[in-house]
Every structure is written in C-alpha cells, then in structure tokens.
Design an enzyme around this catalytic site. Structure first.
Site, PDB file in Angstrom:
ATOM      1  CG  PHE A  66      15.676  -2.552  -4.143  1.00 45.87           C
ATOM      2  CD1 PHE A  66      16.283  -1.806  -3.615  1.00 45.87           C
ATOM      3  CD2 PHE A  66      15.669  -3.994  -3.572  1.00 45.87           C
ATOM      4  CE1 PHE A  66      16.570  -1.676  -2.245  1.00 45.87           C
ATOM      5  CE2 PHE A  66      16.009  -4.300  -2.332  1.00 45.87           C
ATOM      6  CZ  PHE A  66      16.661  -3.180  -1.587  1.00 45.87           C
TER       7      PHE A  66
ATOM      8  CB  VAL B 121      -0.975  -0.043   1.237  1.00 46.66           C
ATOM      9  CG1 VAL B 121      -1.887  -1.172   1.183  1.00 46.66           C
ATOM     10  CG2 VAL B 121      -0.386  -0.070   2.496  1.00 46.66           C
TER      11      VAL B 121
ATOM     12  CE  LYS C 148      12.577   6.350 -14.809  1.00 43.74           C
ATOM     13  NZ  LYS C 148      12.958   5.065 -13.990  1.00 43.74           N
TER      14      LYS C 148
ATOM     15  CD  GLU D 239       6.571   4.688 -10.732  1.00 42.66           C
ATOM     16  OE1 GLU D 239       6.203   5.408 -11.536  1.00 42.66           O
ATOM     17  OE2 GLU D 239       6.153   4.703  -9.574  1.00 42.66           O
TER      18      GLU D 239
ATOM     19  CG  PHE E 176      23.911   5.838  -0.999  1.00 42.79           C
ATOM     20  CD1 PHE E 176      23.538   6.243   0.415  1.00 42.79           C
ATOM     21  CD2 PHE E 176      25.234   5.349  -0.894  1.00 42.79           C
ATOM     22  CE1 PHE E 176      24.195   6.103   1.352  1.00 42.79           C
ATOM     23  CE2 PHE E 176      26.133   5.314   0.051  1.00 42.79           C
ATOM     24  CZ  PHE E 176      25.933   5.676   1.289  1.00 42.79           C
TER      25      PHE E 176
ATOM     26  CE  LYS F  29       7.321   6.694  -0.073  1.00 38.44           C
ATOM     27  NZ  LYS F  29       7.760   5.580   0.414  1.00 38.44           N
TER      28      LYS F  29
ATOM     29  CB  CYS G 155      10.149   6.299  -3.688  1.00 37.66           C
ATOM     30  SG  CYS G 155       8.970   5.450  -3.690  1.00 37.66           S
ATOM     31  CG  PHE G 156      14.642   9.344  -5.309  1.00 36.91           C
ATOM     32  CD1 PHE G 156      14.413   7.953  -4.985  1.00 36.91           C
ATOM     33  CD2 PHE G 156      15.525   9.627  -6.338  1.00 36.91           C
ATOM     34  CE1 PHE G 156      15.052   6.809  -5.761  1.00 36.91           C
ATOM     35  CE2 PHE G 156      16.012   8.959  -7.240  1.00 36.91           C
ATOM     36  CZ  PHE G 156      16.155   7.402  -6.792  1.00 36.91           C
TER      37      PHE G 156
HETATM   38  P1  NAD Z   1       0.227   3.454  -5.131  1.00 40.71           P
HETATM   39  O1  NAD Z   1      -0.298   4.581  -4.476  1.00 40.71           O
HETATM   40  O2  NAD Z   1       0.374   3.138  -6.787  1.00 40.71           O
HETATM   41  O3  NAD Z   1      -0.537   2.048  -4.802  1.00 40.71           O
HETATM   42  C1  NAD Z   1      -1.039   1.755  -3.426  1.00 40.71           C
HETATM   43  C2  NAD Z   1      -2.326   1.164  -3.327  1.00 40.71           C
HETATM   44  O4  NAD Z   1      -2.652   0.594  -2.018  1.00 40.71           O
HETATM   45  C3  NAD Z   1      -3.496   2.280  -3.967  1.00 40.71           C
HETATM   46  O5  NAD Z   1      -4.151   1.789  -5.049  1.00 40.71           O
HETATM   47  C4  NAD Z   1      -4.541   2.199  -2.896  1.00 40.71           C
HETATM   48  O6  NAD Z   1      -5.872   2.234  -3.087  1.00 40.71           O
HETATM   49  C5  NAD Z   1      -4.181   0.753  -2.201  1.00 40.71           C
HETATM   50  N1  NAD Z   1      -4.373   0.538  -0.655  1.00 40.71           N
HETATM   51  C6  NAD Z   1      -4.127   1.620   0.334  1.00 40.71           C
HETATM   52  N2  NAD Z   1      -4.570   0.889   1.376  1.00 40.71           N
HETATM   53  C7  NAD Z   1      -5.233  -0.187   1.263  1.00 40.71           C
HETATM   54  C8  NAD Z   1      -6.012  -1.146   2.195  1.00 40.71           C
HETATM   55  N3  NAD Z   1      -6.006  -0.891   3.348  1.00 40.71           N
HETATM   56  N4  NAD Z   1      -6.688  -2.127   1.520  1.00 40.71           N
HETATM   57  C9  NAD Z   1      -6.467  -2.314  -0.034  1.00 40.71           C
HETATM   58  N5  NAD Z   1      -5.832  -1.446  -0.613  1.00 40.71           N
HETATM   59  C10 NAD Z   1      -5.361  -0.302  -0.167  1.00 40.71           C
HETATM   60  O7  NAD Z   1       1.472   3.060  -4.486  1.00 40.71           O
HETATM   61  P2  NAD Z   1       2.965   2.440  -5.142  1.00 40.71           P
HETATM   62  O8  NAD Z   1       3.726   3.288  -5.928  1.00 40.71           O
HETATM   63  O9  NAD Z   1       2.667   1.023  -5.636  1.00 40.71           O
HETATM   64  O10 NAD Z   1       3.953   2.099  -3.771  1.00 40.71           O
HETATM   65  C11 NAD Z   1       3.553   1.419  -2.694  1.00 40.71           C
HETATM   66  C12 NAD Z   1       4.714   1.150  -1.811  1.00 40.71           C
HETATM   67  O11 NAD Z   1       5.945   0.608  -2.708  1.00 40.71           O
HETATM   68  C13 NAD Z   1       5.367   2.743  -1.233  1.00 40.71           C
HETATM   69  O12 NAD Z   1       5.534   2.282  -0.018  1.00 40.71           O
HETATM   70  C14 NAD Z   1       6.264   2.893  -2.177  1.00 40.71           C
HETATM   71  O13 NAD Z   1       7.352   3.599  -1.340  1.00 40.71           O
HETATM   72  C15 NAD Z   1       6.826   1.684  -2.366  1.00 40.71           C
HETATM   73  N6  NAD Z   1       7.628   1.607  -3.692  1.00 40.71           N
HETATM   74  C16 NAD Z   1       7.281   1.998  -4.857  1.00 40.71           C
HETATM   75  C17 NAD Z   1       7.921   2.156  -5.885  1.00 40.71           C
HETATM   76  C18 NAD Z   1       7.436   2.937  -7.304  1.00 40.71           C
HETATM   77  O14 NAD Z   1       8.280   2.908  -8.180  1.00 40.71           O
HETATM   78  N7  NAD Z   1       6.302   3.259  -7.395  1.00 40.71           N
HETATM   79  C19 NAD Z   1       9.174   1.330  -6.096  1.00 40.71           C
HETATM   80  C20 NAD Z   1       9.731   0.690  -4.875  1.00 40.71           C
HETATM   81  C21 NAD Z   1       8.961   0.762  -3.676  1.00 40.71           C
HETATM   82  C1  UGA Z   2      13.755   4.983  -7.665  1.00 40.17           C
HETATM   83  C2  UGA Z   2      14.933   3.914  -7.705  1.00 40.17           C
HETATM   84  O1  UGA Z   2      15.671   4.082  -8.726  1.00 40.17           O
HETATM   85  C3  UGA Z   2      14.183   2.526  -7.231  1.00 40.17           C
HETATM   86  O2  UGA Z   2      15.192   1.510  -7.129  1.00 40.17           O
HETATM   87  C4  UGA Z   2      13.400   2.412  -6.207  1.00 40.17           C
HETATM   88  O3  UGA Z   2      12.925   1.207  -6.022  1.00 40.17           O
HETATM   89  C5  UGA Z   2      12.256   3.506  -6.308  1.00 40.17           C
HETATM   90  O4  UGA Z   2      12.696   4.566  -6.576  1.00 40.17           O
HETATM   91  C6  UGA Z   2      11.144   3.484  -5.307  1.00 40.17           C
HETATM   92  O5  UGA Z   2      11.662   3.016  -4.169  1.00 40.17           O
HETATM   93  O6  UGA Z   2      10.321   4.013  -5.638  1.00 40.17           O
HETATM   94  P1  UGA Z   2      12.025   5.598  -9.555  1.00 40.17           P
HETATM   95  O7  UGA Z   2      11.812   6.829  -8.584  1.00 40.17           O
HETATM   96  O8  UGA Z   2      11.062   4.878 -10.408  1.00 40.17           O
HETATM   97  O9  UGA Z   2      13.059   4.515  -8.925  1.00 40.17           O
HETATM   98  O10 UGA Z   2      12.836   6.091 -10.856  1.00 40.17           O
HETATM   99  P2  UGA Z   2      14.469   6.348 -10.954  1.00 40.17           P
HETATM  100  O11 UGA Z   2      15.023   6.160 -12.246  1.00 40.17           O
HETATM  101  O12 UGA Z   2      15.174   6.375  -9.849  1.00 40.17           O
HETATM  102  O13 UGA Z   2      14.243   8.007 -11.363  1.00 40.17           O
HETATM  103  C7  UGA Z   2      13.990   9.033  -9.966  1.00 40.17           C
HETATM  104  C8  UGA Z   2      14.168  10.254 -10.483  1.00 40.17           C
HETATM  105  O14 UGA Z   2      15.546  10.712 -10.913  1.00 40.17           O
HETATM  106  C9  UGA Z   2      13.641  10.802 -11.884  1.00 40.17           C
HETATM  107  O15 UGA Z   2      12.912  12.023 -11.985  1.00 40.17           O
HETATM  108  C10 UGA Z   2      14.341  10.827 -12.935  1.00 40.17           C
HETATM  109  O16 UGA Z   2      14.240  11.502 -13.937  1.00 40.17           O
HETATM  110  C11 UGA Z   2      15.709  11.446 -11.948  1.00 40.17           C
HETATM  111  N1  UGA Z   2      16.921  11.012 -12.608  1.00 40.17           N
HETATM  112  C12 UGA Z   2      17.431   9.889 -12.574  1.00 40.17           C
HETATM  113  C13 UGA Z   2      17.928  11.725 -12.846  1.00 40.17           C
HETATM  114  O17 UGA Z   2      17.628  13.215 -12.961  1.00 40.17           O
HETATM  115  N2  UGA Z   2      19.194  11.556 -13.260  1.00 40.17           N
HETATM  116  C14 UGA Z   2      19.701  10.267 -13.430  1.00 40.17           C
HETATM  117  O18 UGA Z   2      20.761  10.066 -13.795  1.00 40.17           O
HETATM  118  C15 UGA Z   2      18.714   9.257 -12.941  1.00 40.17           C
END
Ligand code: NAD
Ligand code: UGA
Length: 464
Positions: free
Chosen positions: A169, A90, A342, A172, A229, A282, A279-280
């Site tokens: 990890f 979530v 991105k 997107e 990092f 946050k 994420c970054f």
């Molecule tokens: P998101 O907002 O796209 O999806 C989260 C979903 O959880 C939502 O659709 C929401 O409706 C649902 N939800 C919330 N509470 C709920 C509940 N009690 N029961 C059922 N559904 C519920 O978020 P996300 O981007 O998928 O990120 C999820 C987690 O993963 C975050 O902690 C984020 O930091 C982490 N993360 C995200 C990325 C990324 O690239 N987006 C990468 C690595 C880690």
């Molecule tokens: C990042 C991490 O790369 C993932 O490993 C991690 O799982 C994820 O956050 C997460 O925890 O949500 P993401 O944010 O999806 O992934 O995409 P990145 O490729 O990391 O890019 C993040 C931001 O940095 C973008 O705005 C991108 O344009 C920028 N960026 C990236 C730069 O400005 N320069 C670079 O060289 C690389």
C-alpha cells in the site's frame, strides 16, 4: 522459521520494501533480483544519488543495509534457490494487445516469475504475491507451481509451495514512511504456518493489531478497491474544482470544510491535473474488466466514470490554456514546471504531464521542461509515441528553474514540488514575454504575488 528472503523485481516496490525489511530484520538475508542489469547496477552504485528510485529516506537505509544483509543481483536462479520465502514484485502493466487490451493486467512477468520459482526453488517455499494483481491471480500462480516437481537437489523429494497475497500500500514519495509505519499490513492465504511466518517478519516493527489476515481473494480484491476509492476521491474533487471555477467558490475552503467531517476525512481532496502513477488507472481498469466479466455492468460503468473524469480534467486544461492564450499557442513558448506524476518521486508513469505536453506540442507550442528529479532521457522517452520521437526542436530540457521562464509566454505548473511555492515572481516577470500567463494545475503558487508582478494567473479550482 525463514532466514533467506528473495524478492523478484527491483522496482519502486521491490527495492524500498526489501530495504526496510532488511533494516528491521538484521537476522534475515534479503536478496533482490532483477533481469534488468542496468537497474541492478544502479542499486549497487556507490554514489547513492544514482539509485534507480528516488524516495526521501531511502539513501540512508541503503547506506546501512546494503551488502550487510541486503543484496541486489541479476542472478535470479541463485536468489530463488537459496530462499525460503520469495516475494513477487514484478511489473503488472495493462495489456497492450489481444483480449482485454487496455483493460486488464498483462500477467506475463508474473507468470514467468512463477515458472522461474518452480524451476529453481528447493524444498518448501513460501511464495508471496506483492505485485498488485487482478482477483484470483494467486490461483494462476498456484496452478503453475502445482504438480509433481522433483527437487533434484534434495534426493528427488517433491518441492512444495504455499502461496500468499500480501499487497503493498505504499505511495511513492512517502514510501519509506509508509513502509515503516503502515496503516495496515494485509496477508491473504489458506496456509496458517505460512501466514504466521510472514506475520513474524512484519511484527519485528509493526504492531500485531495492524496486521490483518484473510483469504487470498479478499486480499487481492482489497488492494484494487483501496486504490479505486482513493482515485474516486480525486475524480470527485476534480469535478468540484470545475464547479468552483464556474461559481467563484474556493476549492481549498470547500475541501477543508468537507474533509473536516471525520466520516469523510481530509486526505485525497486536493484537486489537480488528474491522478497519474502506474497503478490507479491500471487497477480501476482491472476492476471495470472484472465487473464486466461477472455481468455487473452498472458496477463497471460506475468505476469507468472515475477514469473518464480523470481524462476530462486533463483535456479541459489543454483547451483552457489554448483558449486563454488568444486561441492559439502556435510558436508560443510554454515553461513546464514539474514532469513527475507527483512530488518527491522521479517516476513519470502515467504522469498527467505526458498527455498535456504532447497535446500542447500538437497545438504548435514550444516547451521548456523543468523537473528537479526527472532526467532529460526519461522525458524524451515519454514524449515519443508509437516509436516516433517527438522532434527535440519542439521542447527543451531545462536544468535551472529560473532559466526555464526566459522568453516564455506562459508557465504551466504540473507537479507540486515544494520549490515551486516560494518563487520570486518579480524576477520571473522580467524574464517572461508580455502578456504572460501562469496556469497552476496544483494551486500551489502564490496567486497574489503572481498578480502583483503583472502576470495573469489561472488556478485550478479558482479560475482567473
Ligand atoms: P517496476 O516496473 O518499477 O519494477 C518491476 C521490476 O520487475 C522491473 O525492474 C522488472 O525488470 C522486474 N522483472 C519483471 N519480470 C521479472 C522476472 N521474471 N524476473 C526478474 N525480474 C523481473 O514496478 P513497481 O512500480 O515496483 O510495481 C511492481 C508491482 O507492485 C506492480 O504490480 C504494482 O502495481 C505494484 N505496486 C506498485 C506501487 C508503486 O508505488 N509503484 C505501490 C503498490 C503496489
Ligand atoms: C497510490 C496509493 O496512494 C498507494 O496506497 C498504492 O499503494 C499505490 O498507488 C499503488 O498501488 O501503486 P501513488 O500512486 O504512488 O500511490 O501516489 P498517490 O499519492 O496515491 O498519488 C496518485 C496520484 O493522485 C498522483 O498523480 C497525485 O498527484 C494525485 N493526487 C493525490 C491528487 O491529484 N490529489 C490528491 O489529493 C492526492
């Protein structure tokens, strides 16, 4: 042996992650549940272009596994009831109000998810923290799940839980590649049987050497630090982009020379409009918060600077645009190329485009916004603040790239979409109003072609 997997949260992590698990583990039944009906409907849409998440390669997997062993549902109760392993995926955004507002994650969705698991689960359940969480959150989840809970479905026997941390990890835009071939998989926990069970799932397609196991807190902290990092490198190179612009050094040559040192490495050295994404910001804010909490003020200040530089990069771009365009952009038209944070994603969370566009509108500019994957409705949401909608007369959505340049005084490139690299500048120069400018915050357009067409150009890390 687990057979039934449930993932709570069908977002950018839950959807793609479970699709890949279902693909590699045809013997498992994988159900992704969410309280957001619209999202689940979109995951079940027969037209795969309507999936709620755009990721290269995702449609093909969904076509293969959906309704085979991957199901999307709003029935959270049933999903949890039938699962022996549950992933919590979530959202964990930054708190907007109260103690720690603007700094630490709002754990209300994680907490409500843990309570749902406590209520609906049966027998023994492995609960996996997939969301990124501040250090020691697993303890909170454990505390919620702890205590005597009678399983009425199982002759009143006690329900039991094992909590693991398994941070994700993926990035997107490359999520499928990252999930299919990760650099590592990290599992934290103190119950070896549960750990082995999760290792067993991943080992269906990932080499065992890449699966690291540790304790819960080290796992949670490693995730925050990985993101910190990565973000730190972006802030570092962005400071150098300004220095290159001031001195005439070429940013790409500097990045290449520095990155070819194997101790430094070539990735994450592209200067740009600052990091966006959910994420970054946050995760570093959480790191600052934790450091302050433990009285490590110098540590907190150090990481805070990574965030400060990110904001500075965005505000210096806005100032530069206004200054270059004769110190006023009032009533001028600016074409915005790219709105997602991105390339290769439709996600706009924390996109630098949001801050920059709002500032340009504040300065009186009229914007024409084009992005190949972000919908008009999303931009509308992003450009409204404090529930006040930015009047639509101040910007227009454009669904044709070349049309975006019509009568524009300037074109501002904010996302590094491939299609921006090979534009016909002769044609574009005829559409724009003279004198015209290109501001390229990703240094992706061909500077020579733009100059030849008679348009002025500024590029990050190069200047004019
Ligand atoms: P998101 O907002 O796209 O999806 C989260 C979903 O959880 C939502 O659709 C929401 O409706 C649902 N939800 C919330 N509470 C709920 C509940 N009690 N029961 C059922 N559904 C519920 O978020 P996300 O981007 O998928 O990120 C999820 C987690 O993963 C975050 O902690 C984020 O930091 C982490 N993360 C995200 C990325 C990324 O690239 N987006 C990468 C690595 C880690
Ligand atoms: C990042 C991490 O790369 C993932 O490993 C991690 O799982 C994820 O956050 C997460 O925890 O949500 P993401 O944010 O999806 O992934 O995409 P990145 O490729 O990391 O890019 C993040 C931001 O940095 C973008 O705005 C991108 O344009 C920028 N960026 C990236 C730069 O400005 N320069 C670079 O060289 C690389």
């Amino acid at each position: 042996m687990t057979n039934n997997i449930c993932c709570v949260g069908a977002g950018y992590v839950g959807g793609p992650t479970m699709a890949v698990i279902a693909d590699f583990c045809p013997d498992k039944l994988v159900t992704v549940v969410d309280i957001n009906e619209e999202r689940i409907k979109a995951w079940n849409d027969s037209d795969l272009r309507n999936l709620p998440v755009f990721e290269p390669g995702l449609e093909d997997i969904i076509r293969r596994v959906r309704n085979r062993n991957l199901f999307f549902s709003v029935d959270v109760k049933k999903g949890i009831e039938q699962a022996d392993i549950i992933f919590i995926s979530v959202n964990t955004p930054i708190k907007e109000k109260g103690i720690g507002a603007g700094q630490t994650s709002d754990l209300r969705w994680v907490e409500s998810c843990a309570r749902q698991i406590k209520t609906y689960s049966k027998g023994h359940t492995i609960v996996v923290e997939k969301s990124t969480l501040p250090v020691k959150t697993a303890q909170t989840i454990k505390s919620i799940l702890d205590g005597v809970v009678k399983d009425i479905n199982n002759f009143g026997s006690k329900k039991t839980f094992s909590v693991l941390s398994n941070p994700e990890f993926l990035a997107e835009g490359t999520a499928i590649k990252d999930l299919e071939c990760p650099d590592r998989v990290l599992i934290g926990g103190d119950d070896n049987d549960a750990i082995n069970c999760l290792v067993g799932i991943y080992s269906k397609w990932i080499n065992k050497e890449k699966v690291l196991t540790t304790d819960l807190w080290s796992s949670e902290l490693s995730k925050l630090i990985s993101n910190a990092f990565l973000a730190q490198r972006i802030s570092s190179i962005n400071t150098i982009s300004a220095l290159c612009e001031a001195t005439g050094a070429k940013i790409k040559d500097v990045s290449l020379a520095v990155g070819m040192d194997r101790r430094i490495g070539k990735y994450f050295l592209n200067s740009g409009p600052g990091f966006g994404g959910s994420c970054f910001k946050k995760d570093i804010s959480n790191l600052v918060y934790i450091s302050n909490h433990y009285g490590l003020f110098e540590v907190a200040e150090y990481w805070q600077k990574v965030l400060d530089i990110n904001s500075w990069q965005q505000s210096r771009f806005v100032e530069l645009i206004v200054k270059t365009m004769f110190s006023t952009i009032s009533s001028k038209t600016i074409a915005i190329l790219g709105f997602s944070f991105k390339a290769n994603t439709n996600d706009t969370r924390e996109s630098p485009a949001i801050y920059i566009c709002k500032k340009l509108i504040e300065e009186g500019a009229f914007l024409k916004i084009y992005d190949p994957k972000v919908k008009c409705s999303q931009i509308k949401k992003d450009l409204s603040s404090d529930n006040k909608t930015v009047e639509e007369e101040k910007w227009l959505y454009s669904d044709s790239i070349y049309e975006t340049f019509n009568n524009a005084d300037a074109a501002l490139f904010l996302t590094e979409w491939d299609e921006f690299e090979s534009l016909n500048w002769e044609e574009i120069s005829k559409k724009m109003r003279r004198p015209s400018w290109v501001f390229d915050t990703r240094s992706i357009v061909n500077m020579e072609d733009v100059k030849k067409s008679g348009i002025n150009i500024w590029q990050v890390g190069y200047g004019n």
